[in-house]
Design a protein around this motif. Structure first.
Motif, PDB file in Angstrom:
ATOM      1  N   UNK A   1       0.811  -1.224   0.000  1.00 43.83           N
ATOM      2  CA  UNK A   1       0.000   0.000   0.000  1.00 43.83           C
ATOM      3  C   UNK A   1       0.843   1.271   0.000  1.00 43.83           C
ATOM      4  N   UNK A   2       2.083   1.187   0.494  1.00 46.42           N
ATOM      5  CA  UNK A   2       2.954   2.357   0.474  1.00 46.42           C
ATOM      6  C   UNK A   2       3.568   2.619  -0.897  1.00 46.42           C
ATOM      7  N   UNK A   3       3.292   1.745  -1.848  1.00 46.89           N
ATOM      8  CA  UNK A   3       3.771   1.936  -3.219  1.00 46.89           C
ATOM      9  C   UNK A   3       2.605   1.960  -4.197  1.00 46.89           C
ATOM     10  N   UNK A   4       1.459   2.436  -3.732  1.00 43.64           N
ATOM     11  CA  UNK A   4       0.253   2.428  -4.563  1.00 43.64           C
ATOM     12  C   UNK A   4      -0.514   3.733  -4.395  1.00 43.64           C
ATOM     13  N   UNK A   5      -1.263   4.077  -5.418  1.00 41.45           N
ATOM     14  CA  UNK A   5      -2.154   5.230  -5.383  1.00 41.45           C
ATOM     15  C   UNK A   5      -3.565   4.750  -5.681  1.00 41.45           C
ATOM     16  N   UNK A   6      -4.484   5.059  -4.797  1.00 45.73           N
ATOM     17  CA  UNK A   6      -5.893   4.662  -4.966  1.00 45.73           C
ATOM     18  C   UNK A   6      -6.720   5.900  -5.270  1.00 45.73           C
TER      19      UNK A   6
ATOM     20  N   UNK B   1      13.178  12.813 -19.178  1.00 44.76           N
ATOM     21  CA  UNK B   1      12.117  12.076 -18.483  1.00 44.76           C
ATOM     22  C   UNK B   1      10.894  12.939 -18.235  1.00 44.76           C
ATOM     23  N   UNK B   2       9.841  12.305 -17.804  1.00 47.72           N
ATOM     24  CA  UNK B   2       8.596  12.982 -17.489  1.00 47.72           C
ATOM     25  C   UNK B   2       8.818  13.992 -16.369  1.00 47.72           C
ATOM     26  N   UNK B   3       8.240  15.170 -16.511  1.00 50.77           N
ATOM     27  CA  UNK B   3       8.392  16.200 -15.500  1.00 50.77           C
ATOM     28  C   UNK B   3       9.584  17.102 -15.692  1.00 50.77           C
TER      29      UNK B   3
ATOM     30  N   UNK C   1      -4.252  10.510 -10.462  1.00 50.76           N
ATOM     31  CA  UNK C   1      -3.551   9.338  -9.939  1.00 50.76           C
ATOM     32  C   UNK C   1      -2.129   9.274 -10.474  1.00 50.76           C
ATOM     33  N   UNK C   2      -1.967   9.552 -11.768  1.00 53.78           N
ATOM     34  CA  UNK C   2      -0.633   9.551 -12.362  1.00 53.78           C
ATOM     35  C   UNK C   2       0.228  10.662 -11.759  1.00 53.78           C
ATOM     36  N   UNK C   3      -0.364  11.835 -11.583  1.00 52.38           N
ATOM     37  CA  UNK C   3       0.387  12.941 -10.987  1.00 52.38           C
ATOM     38  C   UNK C   3       0.852  12.598  -9.571  1.00 52.38           C
ATOM     39  N   UNK C   4      -0.022  11.990  -8.798  1.00 48.64           N
ATOM     40  CA  UNK C   4       0.341  11.606  -7.430  1.00 48.64           C
ATOM     41  C   UNK C   4       1.451  10.556  -7.444  1.00 48.64           C
ATOM     42  N   UNK C   5       1.348   9.601  -8.345  1.00 45.90           N
ATOM     43  CA  UNK C   5       2.329   8.515  -8.413  1.00 45.90           C
ATOM     44  C   UNK C   5       3.709   9.027  -8.780  1.00 45.90           C
ATOM     45  N   UNK C   6       3.787   9.882  -9.784  1.00 46.79           N
ATOM     46  CA  UNK C   6       5.090  10.298 -10.308  1.00 46.79           C
ATOM     47  C   UNK C   6       5.635  11.574  -9.687  1.00 46.79           C
ATOM     48  N   UNK C   7       4.740  12.459  -9.215  1.00 44.47           N
ATOM     49  CA  UNK C   7       5.206  13.756  -8.703  1.00 44.47           C
ATOM     50  C   UNK C   7       4.792  14.020  -7.253  1.00 44.47           C
ATOM     51  N   UNK C   8       4.074  13.074  -6.667  1.00 43.42           N
ATOM     52  CA  UNK C   8       3.582  13.250  -5.297  1.00 43.42           C
ATOM     53  C   UNK C   8       2.720  14.507  -5.176  1.00 43.42           C
ATOM     54  N   UNK C   9       2.001  14.802  -6.227  1.00 43.57           N
ATOM     55  CA  UNK C   9       1.157  15.998  -6.265  1.00 43.57           C
ATOM     56  C   UNK C   9      -0.007  15.751  -7.218  1.00 43.57           C
TER      57      UNK C   9
ATOM     58  N   UNK D   1      -1.302  19.210 -12.541  1.00 43.08           N
ATOM     59  CA  UNK D   1      -1.822  19.827 -13.761  1.00 43.08           C
ATOM     60  C   UNK D   1      -1.612  21.336 -13.735  1.00 43.08           C
ATOM     61  N   UNK D   2      -1.707  21.940 -12.558  1.00 39.41           N
ATOM     62  CA  UNK D   2      -1.504  23.392 -12.457  1.00 39.41           C
ATOM     63  C   UNK D   2      -0.067  23.763 -12.837  1.00 39.41           C
TER      64      UNK D   2
END
Length: 336
Positions: free
Chosen positions: A80-85, A148-150, A260-268, A272-273
């Protein structure tokens, strides 16, 4: 996430392994041009880089795997510490939290997962690679390593790709499709977590060789360097990108998957902003600088896919297959 391992048996493992093999056949081995990404990946990225092979893997690796490999991989990564729900729709937040606690609350944390950063691949020379396939038209790809992304330069490279190969106003359309040198020409800039690439893809008209196609592509890059970025280029790119973002968020699925993708890769989840500010602030100078830094005078992987029938002109001697594995938002221009 919490109860899979107790349900895994040798029989179920064999069934799923067969399923993965079948997926590889459908999506790669038996699909026209299906192995192009695999050839590009192992030629562009150094051996051992996570992107030097595809996530589907190789058949020999699948044959060597066993149930214990599956369990160990699962225990290492599926915590669960490596997942985004994410939950979307007509729901009540308090009820969602209650259900999440019910179904996920007892699952233990997995091992910590640190962010990985790897240097971009550096090509000391152009790398030519080719293979034959059951296709009607040959295909050529010219692939440059990017970011890379970001990365701050990602949006500028998207603009470069759009100007080169985005529809009937693009340079690739003018130089390849409009004058019937190619049945299709496109460019795409793709960013993953650990790296990125800008690729130019072209399928020649019958009777046209891939060597002449490469010459036109390189001349097109030279033309871009002389022409530069126009105000119209920049305005069109910003408008089209903004429209794509709005359309992607039109559905519930889009509203859920993007945060979900933003949270996974950028912790935010509201990243999008950040992207919106970068898009609005983008200038012609930014686009030109990105081109000069990553494309102009830089080496690339040049992939040729040739029909097995042998009726097409063969590539020039410089496009012979390479065995060197390392020192690994589409825009399309097609006929009217």
């Amino acid at each position: 996430m919490g109860f899979l391992l107790d349900a895994v048996s040798q029989k179920k493992f064999e069934i799923q392994r067969s399923t993965v093999k079948n997926e590889r056949g459908q999506n790669y081995d038996n699909r026209p041009y299906g192995l192009a990404s695999e050839y590009v990946s192992k030629t562009l990225y150094p051996y051992g880089h996570p992107y030097s092979w595809l996530t589907i893997g190789y058949l020999e690796d699948l044959d060597r795997s066993n149930v214990e490999d599956l369990k160990n991989f699962f225990l290492r990564w599926y915590g669960p510490n490596n997942a985004t729900l994410t939950v979307g729709g007509d729901v009540q937040p308090a009820q969602v939290v209650k259900l999440v606690e019910k179904y996920f609350g007892t699952i233990k944390r997995g091992p910590a997962v640190a962010k990985t950063k790897l240097p971009a691949p550096v090509l000391a020379t152009d790398r030519y690679v080719s293979y034959t396939d059951n296709v009607r038209f040959p295909m050529m790809q010219v692939v440059f390593p990017t970011v890379p992304n970001g990365h701050p330069d990602a949006v500028a490279l998207d603009a470069v790709s759009q100007i080169l190969g985005g529809g009937k106003t693009s340079l690739l359309y003018k130089n390849l499709v409009k004058n019937q040198k190619a049945v299709q020409a496109s460019s795409y800039q793709y960013n993953s977590e650990l790296g990125g690439q800008l690729a130019i893809v072209a399928l020649p008209f019958p009777g046209k060789g891939l060597d002449s196609l490469e010459t036109i592509v390189r001349n097109t890059l030279t033309e871009f360097e002389k022409r530069g970025v126009t105000d119209e280029d920049l305005q069109r790119f910003k408008a089209q990108t903004e429209a794509q973002v709005v359309n992607s968020l039109a559905s519930v699925s889009g509203k859920v998957s993007q945060p979900a993708a933003y949270q996974t890769y950028f912790n935010n989840p509201n990243y999008l902003t950040v992207e919106t500010k970068e898009l609005k602030a983008l200038t012609k100078a930014d686009v030109q600088r990105a081109y000069d830094k990553y494309i102009k005078g830089k080496h690339a992987v040049i992939l040729s896919v040739l029909p097995k029938t042998g009726v097409w002109p063969r590539p020039s001697p410089t496009t012979t297959p390479s065995t060197n594995r390392g020192t690994r938002r589409p825009t399309t221009a097609t006929p009217a």
